[in-house]
Design an enzyme around this catalytic site. Structure first.
Site, PDB file in Angstrom:
ATOM      1  CG  ASP A  37       5.951   3.614   0.566  1.00  0.00           C
ATOM      2  OD1 ASP A  37       4.762   3.583   0.203  1.00  0.00           O
ATOM      3  OD2 ASP A  37       6.329   4.175   1.621  1.00  0.00           O
ATOM      4  CE  LYS A  39       2.646   4.598   8.110  1.00  0.00           C
ATOM      5  NZ  LYS A  39       1.258   4.554   8.565  1.00  0.00           N
ATOM      6  CE1 TYR A  46      -2.276   3.289   2.584  1.00  0.00           C
ATOM      7  CE2 TYR A  46      -3.650   2.592   0.745  1.00  0.00           C
ATOM      8  CZ  TYR A  46      -3.358   3.506   1.753  1.00  0.00           C
ATOM      9  OH  TYR A  46      -4.146   4.622   1.921  1.00  0.00           O
TER      10      TYR A  46
HETATM   11  P1  KE4 Z   1      -0.354   8.430   4.553  1.00  0.00           P
HETATM   12  O1  KE4 Z   1      -0.883   9.153   3.325  1.00  0.00           O
HETATM   13  O2  KE4 Z   1      -1.434   7.641   5.262  1.00  0.00           O
HETATM   14  O3  KE4 Z   1       0.445   9.358   5.474  1.00  0.00           O
HETATM   15  O4  KE4 Z   1       0.744   7.376   4.050  1.00  0.00           O
HETATM   16  C1  KE4 Z   1       0.350   6.442   3.084  1.00  0.00           C
HETATM   17  C2  KE4 Z   1       1.280   5.243   3.180  1.00  0.00           C
HETATM   18  C3  KE4 Z   1       2.285   5.123   2.242  1.00  0.00           C
HETATM   19  N1  KE4 Z   1       3.148   4.085   2.286  1.00  0.00           N
HETATM   20  C4  KE4 Z   1       3.058   3.135   3.253  1.00  0.00           C
HETATM   21  C5  KE4 Z   1       4.042   2.003   3.250  1.00  0.00           C
HETATM   22  C6  KE4 Z   1       2.042   3.220   4.248  1.00  0.00           C
HETATM   23  O5  KE4 Z   1       1.961   2.261   5.197  1.00  0.00           O
HETATM   24  C7  KE4 Z   1       1.145   4.291   4.216  1.00  0.00           C
HETATM   25  C8  KE4 Z   1       0.020   4.440   5.224  1.00  0.00           C
HETATM   26  N2  KE4 Z   1      -0.153   3.357   6.131  1.00  0.00           N
HETATM   27  C9  KE4 Z   1      -1.506   3.104   6.561  1.00  0.00           C
HETATM   28  C10 KE4 Z   1      -1.587   1.826   7.392  1.00  0.00           C
HETATM   29  N3  KE4 Z   1      -0.444   1.009   7.362  1.00  0.00           N
HETATM   30  C11 KE4 Z   1      -2.059   4.279   7.303  1.00  0.00           C
HETATM   31  C12 KE4 Z   1      -3.312   4.000   8.097  1.00  0.00           C
HETATM   32  C13 KE4 Z   1      -4.495   4.700   7.489  1.00  0.00           C
HETATM   33  O6  KE4 Z   1      -4.654   4.661   6.243  1.00  0.00           O
HETATM   34  O7  KE4 Z   1      -5.274   5.254   8.279  1.00  0.00           O
END
Ligand code: KE4
Length: 425
Positions: free
Chosen positions: A237, A265, A142
């Site tokens: 990523d 994060k 993701y």
């Molecule tokens: P954000 O746009 O949510 O800050 O980051 C997206 C993203 C990109 N790449 C990786 C590897 C990620 O894990 C994420 C976001 N992670 C999710 C759960 N693992 C966020 C939780 C959510 O969507 O509320």
């Protein structure tokens, strides 16, 4: 009705599903969501005063635990000078220096407000630099909710992806290839067929979004070799792994260097921050130095930068990675013993301070393996742990996270609660 339910029913009146991100609705674990009032160290407290040992840790940013004193102190200092200027401020300069010095594959970094925004920008940069339009991602990985990566695997291996949600035109989805994670043959086959058309490959060097799945020996190396051979940009990523697996992230951990790195994060320490970083040859193409446009009102926001900078400085000074690994190994071994004693088959994938307990037998090395997990059993497990005061990610396909606040006493307390929960299964 109790406070959690009352508040959540109000939330549902004003926000879709009562949440600002779908996973928080606890749908896949068939449990009424909680509303969290505060976090401190390894704990969170909901609006009814129930306290939980937290292994969600806001999905990864809080490697120092909730409300770390140094982070709070630096954020308070920054806030007193105002929240945003829309002009360069000293904090973003300091944290940019910190990120670039930690990532040997980066000469420059651009901060944005989320991982998604960083992914979107990096892919635009890769397409702009190569003049190519196709991209490659892996099934189960993701990369945020950007159209080009919110797609599912098509039928055959080398066929185009299909939209992962309504609202994404198939013309967009068709510019993305989705391959099985850890499958070198599929990778070679695609590159032999379409290598010259591929702008970039984006990969989670350690997958966290199908649950934790480690790269098989040679997978990242093959990725590096093939992208170099065909002139495609390799994007790691590291939104989850950045500054979590090591101070230099997965690249330092595995000794494989990407062309562009996505961060998020941890580099915000809990505040909204994303970033993409790379060598000068790529980053100098980004506006205003170059022509590839990307912008953001609150990018480099001083308060968010102060939070991230404090977090990185504490990590650099204390270097907690070995200790985090030791504690996570201990915790996963004890959880495994409890599940085995209960006769529950499971697989634990762990690296550094992140892990997933899959309710399935045998190895989990890609998304198809992960999807074999017993989701009903996971939902029960989640519910029993929550009832006993332990919060884990509300999905089988996510990672549990430890922080430096999860010391041995916390782990002892957590294991007592987990044992009670497992006994009630
Ligand atoms: P954000 O746009 O949510 O800050 O980051 C997206 C993203 C990109 N790449 C990786 C590897 C990620 O894990 C994420 C976001 N992670 C999710 C759960 N693992 C966020 C939780 C959510 O969507 O509320």
């Amino acid at each position: 009705m109790v406070a959690n339910e009352i508040l959540f029913s109000v939330a549902k009146e004003y926000m879709p599903g009562g949440v600002n991100s779908p996973v928080r609705a606890f749908k896949s674990v068939e449990t009424a969501p909680i509303v969290v009032k505060k976090g401190f160290g390894a704990y969170i407290e909901d609006v009814e005063g129930n306290r939980y040992v937290d292994f969600l840790m806001s999905w990864g940013p809080l490697i120092l635990g909730h409300a770390h004193p140094r982070v709070i102190e630096d954020v308070e200092k920054a806030i007193k000078n105002g929240l945003s200027f829309g002009i360069t401020n000293p904090y973003e300069i300091e944290i940019a220096k910190e990120v670039v010095s930690a990532l040997s594959s980066a000469d420059k970094v651009r901060f944005v407000n989320s991982g998604t925004e960083a992914v979107m920008s990096a892919i635009r940069l890769a397409r702009g630099v190569t003049g190519r339009k196709y991209i490659v991602k892996f099934d189960g990985c993701y990369h945020g909710h950007y159209d080009s990566v919110l797609v599912n695997a098509g039928s055959g291996v080398a066929t185009f992806a299909i939209p992962g949600t309504p609202g994404i035109p198939e013309e967009i989805a068709n510019l993305t290839f989705v391959l099985p994670y850890n499958d070198n043959n599929a990778l070679k086959e695609l590159f032999e067929k379409r290598g010259e058309d591929i702008a970039c490959v984006i990969v989670e060097p350690v997958a966290g979004n199908m649950g934790v799945v480690l790269p098989k020996k040679g997978f990242l190396k093959t990725l590096r070799k093939l992208t170099k051979k065909y002139g495609a940009i390799l994007i790691f990523d590291e939104v989850i792994t950045g500054f979590r697996l090591a101070y230099g992230g997965a690249q330092e951990y595995f000794g494989i260097w990407a062309d562009l790195t996505i961060l998020g994060k941890v580099i915000g320490g809990g505040m909204p921050v994303g970033a993409y970083a790379g060598g000068n040859t790529l980053m100098e193409k980004v506006a205003p130095e170059g022509r590839i446009y990307q912008a953001g009102t609150l990018s480099g926001n001083p308060v968010a930068m102060a939070s991230g900078l404090a977090t990185l400085r504490v990590l650099k000074k204390t270097n907690p990675y070995k200790e985090l690994e030791r504690r996570t190994l201990y915790l996963t071994e004890e959880i495994s013993k409890l599940l085995t004693a209960k006769g529950i088959s499971h697989t634990v994938n762990r690296i550094g301070s992140m892990f997933t307990v899959f309710f399935t037998e045998g190895e989990v090395k890609n998304y198809n393996d992960a999807k074999r997990s017993d989701l009903k059993l996971f939902a029960k497990f989640f519910k029993k742990l929550l009832k006993n005061g332990v919060l884990i990610p509300p999905s089988q396909f996510e990672a549990w996270f430890l922080s430096t606040a999860h010391d041995d006493n916390v782990l002892t307390e957590a294991l007592e609660r987990i044992e009670k929960g497992i006994k009630e299964l």
